[in-house]
Structure formats: C-alpha cells, structure tokens
Design a protein around this motif. Structure first.
Motif, PDB file in Angstrom:
ATOM      1  N   GLU A  94      36.588  29.006  32.882  1.00 44.28           N
ATOM      2  CA  GLU A  94      37.557  29.913  32.280  1.00 44.28           C
ATOM      3  C   GLU A  94      36.977  31.290  31.973  1.00 44.28           C
ATOM      4  OE1 GLU A  94      40.513  29.986  28.406  1.00 44.28           O
ATOM      5  OE2 GLU A  94      39.814  28.053  29.174  1.00 44.28           O
ATOM      6  N   TRP A 133      38.199  34.896  33.771  1.00 43.70           N
ATOM      7  CA  TRP A 133      38.715  36.006  32.959  1.00 43.70           C
ATOM      8  C   TRP A 133      37.849  37.248  33.111  1.00 43.70           C
ATOM      9  CZ3 TRP A 133      43.446  36.219  31.464  1.00 43.70           C
ATOM     10  CH2 TRP A 133      44.141  35.076  31.098  1.00 43.70           C
ATOM     11  N   LYS A 179      38.998  40.965  34.750  1.00 39.11           N
ATOM     12  CA  LYS A 179      38.835  42.243  34.042  1.00 39.11           C
ATOM     13  C   LYS A 179      38.022  43.222  34.878  1.00 39.11           C
ATOM     14  CE  LYS A 179      37.296  44.479  29.802  1.00 39.11           C
ATOM     15  NZ  LYS A 179      37.393  45.731  30.463  1.00 39.11           N
TER      16      LYS A 179
END
Length: 78
Positions: free
Chosen positions: A47, A51, A55
């Motif tokens: 995870e 993420w 970004k």
C-alpha cells in the motif's frame, strides 16, 4: 497489497506523450510491479509503495504544466 489503475492527461501541452512517459519512468526505481497499457498503467504492490509511486507520478507530470490524473484503487485484486 493494493492495485491501482492510473491515467495521466496532460492539458494544454504540445507533447503530451513526453509528460506521460516521464511520469511512468519514475516507477522504474520503485518497489511496485507495473504494466503499461495503451490507455492506463496498472500498479501492484504494498500500500505505501503504491501511494508513494502515484504521488511521484503526479509530481513529475505536473512539472510540465496542468495535468489531470485519474486513479482507481482496489484492495481486492491480486
């Protein structure tokens, strides 16, 4: 583990392919598995890694100007 499908849409840009390709290149040094498709890129990994990669993709794309990024995220895919 999570999966993400991401599409980058450069706006008002003369060479959108370069914006897209530069944002995908950041994935080469990340701890995620990814597959580039004709319209979107699929990411799979831990995870926090997914993420972080999303970004960095956005940050890289927005260096060229205005950009839209569409992401679908799932924790149900393997």
């Amino acid at each position: 583990m999570i999966c993400a499908e991401v599409t980058i849409y450069p706006l008002k840009h003369n060479n959108p392919e370069s914006v897209i390709n530069n944002s995908i290149r950041v994935l080469q040094n990340k701890n995620v598995d990814y597959k580039v498709g004709s319209i979107s890129t699929h990411l799979h990994g831990r995870e926090e890694d997914v993420w972080r990669s999303l970004k960095e993709m956005f940050d890289t794309a927005q260096e060229a100007g205005e950009v839209n990024m569409v992401v679908t995220i799932s924790n149900a895919a393997d």
